[in-house]
Design an enzyme around this catalytic site. Structure first.
Site, PDB file in Angstrom:
ATOM      1  N   GLU A  85       0.792  -1.223   0.000  1.00 49.45           N
ATOM      2  CA  GLU A  85       0.000   0.000   0.000  1.00 49.45           C
ATOM      3  C   GLU A  85       0.831   1.284   0.000  1.00 49.45           C
ATOM      4  O   GLU A  85       0.419   2.287  -0.578  1.00 49.45           O
ATOM      5  CB  GLU A  85      -0.937   0.012   1.226  1.00 49.45           C
ATOM      6  CG  GLU A  85      -2.054  -1.008   1.182  1.00 49.45           C
ATOM      7  CD  GLU A  85      -3.179  -0.582   0.245  1.00 49.45           C
ATOM      8  OE1 GLU A  85      -3.104   0.529  -0.326  1.00 49.45           O
ATOM      9  OE2 GLU A  85      -4.128  -1.366   0.069  1.00 49.45           O
ATOM     10  N   SER A 341     -33.090 -15.855  55.399  1.00 43.07           N
ATOM     11  CA  SER A 341     -32.389 -15.944  56.691  1.00 43.07           C
ATOM     12  C   SER A 341     -30.891 -15.688  56.591  1.00 43.07           C
ATOM     13  O   SER A 341     -30.174 -15.882  57.579  1.00 43.07           O
ATOM     14  CB  SER A 341     -32.623 -17.335  57.306  1.00 43.07           C
ATOM     15  OG  SER A 341     -33.985 -17.534  57.591  1.00 43.07           O
TER      16      SER A 341
END
Length: 693
Positions: A85, A341
């Site tokens: 590129e 509980s």
């Protein structure tokens, strides 16, 4: 002479023009800076404690894009990308004049555009700004490329390209492309994979390998041939890469601990979020949750939280068994539910710490009315005279409420809330009452596990954390180590559910644990700890539908013990339980409480109905004081402090004792109320009539 003057004038004009151009460019750069918001709008990757991927979260508009630095990419890919590129990427200023000249000559010779001479920087400019088409767009790209080069380093520009490069559909950036196409990190690409990722951004839609494999293969071959011609790869490597199969489907992205991962990502802006989650353990427990849920006939599910001691690092967080459902979107580890509980150990621990009880203190377990509150044991049976140790191990309700009455529910709740624990009462602005001992308050699994970690760590509290680096948190002393260890010893000797093996005398097998079941069987809990881990399990339906017969001991506890079996090989400290060694137990009986603590007696000076207003009597008429501003004295008896209200408004000033002073503004009907320390109230209605003046 005239020529010299003219030359000097032209030079001055040229310099002025140059300065003006620089000024215009500088002003334009300031007024129109590059917009890098798309680069900054990165997706997120949440990883576990060993760096294992847990979950990816997309960037804005659903794009799979994750910011990545060049160092995290395969070096061969970077070298081939630049060779194909932008060969002079590290030397040009954003525009490559040689590439422009070469492209111009080639285009003129062919009579059509074959190459645009775009550099990596120019492509970044296009990806950031989406400029217009044609020559105007090229000029804009070029100017933006120069601007980017002036503001950012080459490494930063390359990072932008690697993050934003398009790969078709909603896939952007080399990291996500590598993950979705190959199921791997971009640091481990082979030649064929690297070249395919170079070819795709040139035509991302047309070359999608899954929908257009022929076009993708052709594009890859073009890049391979050009690299071979340039001597970057060998002909043999080119042929091997061309022969490699293309991806035929998108690879599934990791999706582990989805709720925790999303929550962790919200707490930081970093593209990669490090957590303490153990990926292997998390996957085992998620599979275990799916397996358990498959046995439930009523759409119930499971939530699991595992934390490490003493660091408080969260190792696993499971919220349900099916994230894809509507109910699966709720994070059940942080959802507010009734804890049943499971708060009882903390009531006893604080009472031990305050010197109010001893493990061997004897208490009456019998039907008892606490004002208007009449708690019953889970099995509707009563044990008579019983020690505090046995009362906690058997999870008896009446003794727990009696101990909480001694402590004071407001004091107990304030102590937990001071730690950052969220407690949600049934009604807004309601005062904590005795019902919180049995689940009359809302809490989360995460907060419960954090509280049990406090007991396991000698009474020192620190918030749980899943964000790596946030684990060095200050520890706050809640109860003394002796009190915490006594509770641990009691809970470790509690009988285990049927079918669960383990010997209480073997320290390696000892697990201190407590179960809980909310009213109507909506929530089943089990939370336990050793010296190295805390495990919390919740079982229920996210919508709160009752599940008759499903309680903590028969649904959540077996699963919790199974999880401890999975954790068994991880080692860690021995449990911190205050148990005498065998030699001491052979020569001396268990320690007895001092005489003052051998029997538990309630301390209360209120009648069963709660506080009582002595004056004014109900339904009487009182003469309004003749002189404006005179006071009416109110009187009551009850557990201090008492708070007074007239028509729902608190009395100002001295309105918090047996006697209160009220200055009525006018005659009329009034509702006078008093509330005691337990949240119980008494109300009378009276009428004030105008007196003589």
């Amino acid at each position: 002479m005239m020529q010299w003057v003219g030359g000097k004038r032209r030079l001055g004009l040229a310099l002025a023009a140059g300065l003006a151009f620089v000024a215009v460019i500088t002003v334009a750069d300031r007024l129109l800076p590059p917009d890098v918001s798309r680069y900054e709008d990165s997706g997120r990757l949440v990883v576990g404690g060993k760096g294992e991927p847990l979950r990816y979260l997309p960037a804005g508009q659903g794009y799979w894009r994750l910011r990545i630095e060049p160092e995290a990419v395969d070096p061969q890919y970077l070298a081939l990308l630049l060779a194909y590129e932008d060969q002079r990427f590290y030397s040009h200023p954003g525009i490559d004049p040689l590439a422009v000249l070469r492209a111009a000559i080639g285009n003129l010779q062919s009579g059509r555009i074959l190459s645009g001479a775009s550099t990596i920087t120019m492509q970044v400019a296009r990806l950031l700004h989406e400029p217009r088409r044609g020559w105007a767009g090229k000029i804009e790209q070029s100017l933006r490329a120069l601007q980017l080069e002036a503001r950012y380093s080459k490494r930063e520009i390359l990072s932008m390209y690697l993050t934003l490069a398009p790969f078709g559909g909603n896939i952007e950036g080399v990291h996500m492309a590598s993950r979705i196409f190959f199921g791997k990190e971009p640091a481990t690409l082979n030649l064929a994979e690297a070249v395919l990722l170079i070819a795709l951004p040139q035509s991302p839609t047309a070359r999608r390998p899954i929908s257009n494999p022929a076009a993708a293969a052709d594009g890859r071959s073009q890049v391979l041939r050009r690299l071979a011609e340039a001597g970057r790869i060998s002909a043999a490597d080119m042929r091997l890469a061309e022969a490699e199969a293309l991806p035929v489907q998108r690879q599934a992205l990791p999706f582990t601990a989805p709720h925790l991962a999303a929550a962790a990502a919200r707490r930081t802006s970093a593209p990669v979020v490090q957590t303490s989650i153990d990926g292997g353990l998390q996957q085992k427990l998620e599979q275990l949750a799916r397996q358990e849920a498959s046995w439930f006939p009523d759409a119930a599910t499971v939530a699991i939280l595992v934390a490490e001691l003493p660091s408080r690092r969260i190792l696993a967080s499971v919220s349900g068994h099916d994230f894809a459902t509507a109910q699966g979107q709720v994070d059940l580890t942080t959802a507010i539910r009734s804890p049943g509980s499971t708060l009882k150990p903390f009531i006893y621990a604080m009472a031990l710490d305050a010197g109010e009880i001893h493990p061997e203190t004897v208490i009456d377990d019998r039907p008892t009315r606490f004002g208007t509150y009449l708690p019953r044991n889970f099995d509707r049976q009563y044990q008579g005279r019983i020690t505090m140790r046995d009362a906690l191990q058997q999870s008896l309700n009446v003794p727990a409420v009696a101990v909480l009455e001694r402590l004071g529910p407001a004091r107990f709740a304030a102590q937990l809330q001071s730690l950052g624990v969220r407690m949600v009462l049934p009604a807004p602005r309601e005062e904590p009452g005795l019902a919180i001992a049995l689940g009359g308050v809302g809490m989360s699994l995460r907060d419960l596990v954090g509280l049990y970690a406090m007991l396991a760590d000698d009474g020192r509290y620190a918030a749980l954390s899943a964000i790596e680096g946030n684990t060095a948190l200050p520890h706050q002393a809640v109860v003394r180590p002796t009190s915490a260890r006594q509770i641990g010893d009691i809970l470790a000797d509690a009988p285990r559910p049927a079918g669960i093996q383990g010997t209480a005398n073997n320290m390696a097998d000892r697990i201190a644990y407590k179960t809980g079941t909310s009213y109507g069987f909506r929530d089943a809990w089990s939370v336990g700890y050793t010296g190295s881990h805390v495990v919390g399990v919740w079982v229920g339906r996210p919508d709160g539908t009752p599940r008759p017969g499903a309680y903590g001991r028969n649904t959540a506890a077996p699963l919790m013990f199974h999880i401890f079996d999975i954790l068994g090989g991880r080692g860690g400290e021995a449990p911190r339980f205050a148990v005498p060694d065998q030699a001491e137990m052979a020569v001396a009986p268990p320690r007895l409480p001092p005489p003052a603590l051998r029997n538990f007696q309630r301390r209360t000076n209120i009648v069963a109905e709660g506080p009582r207003i002595l004056f004014p009597p109900p339904h009487v008429e009182l003469a309004l004081p003749a002189k404006g501003g005179d006071r009416v004295v109110l009187e009551a008896r009850g557990t201090q402090p008492l708070r007074w209200y007239v028509d729902g408004e608190p009395l100002p000033g001295r309105g918090s004792g047996d006697h209160a002073e009220w200055t009525p503004a006018a005659a009329g009907f009034f509702r006078i109320s008093v509330v005691d320390a337990e949240g119980r109230s008494s109300t009378v209605r009276t009428r004030l009539i105008a007196g003589e003046r």
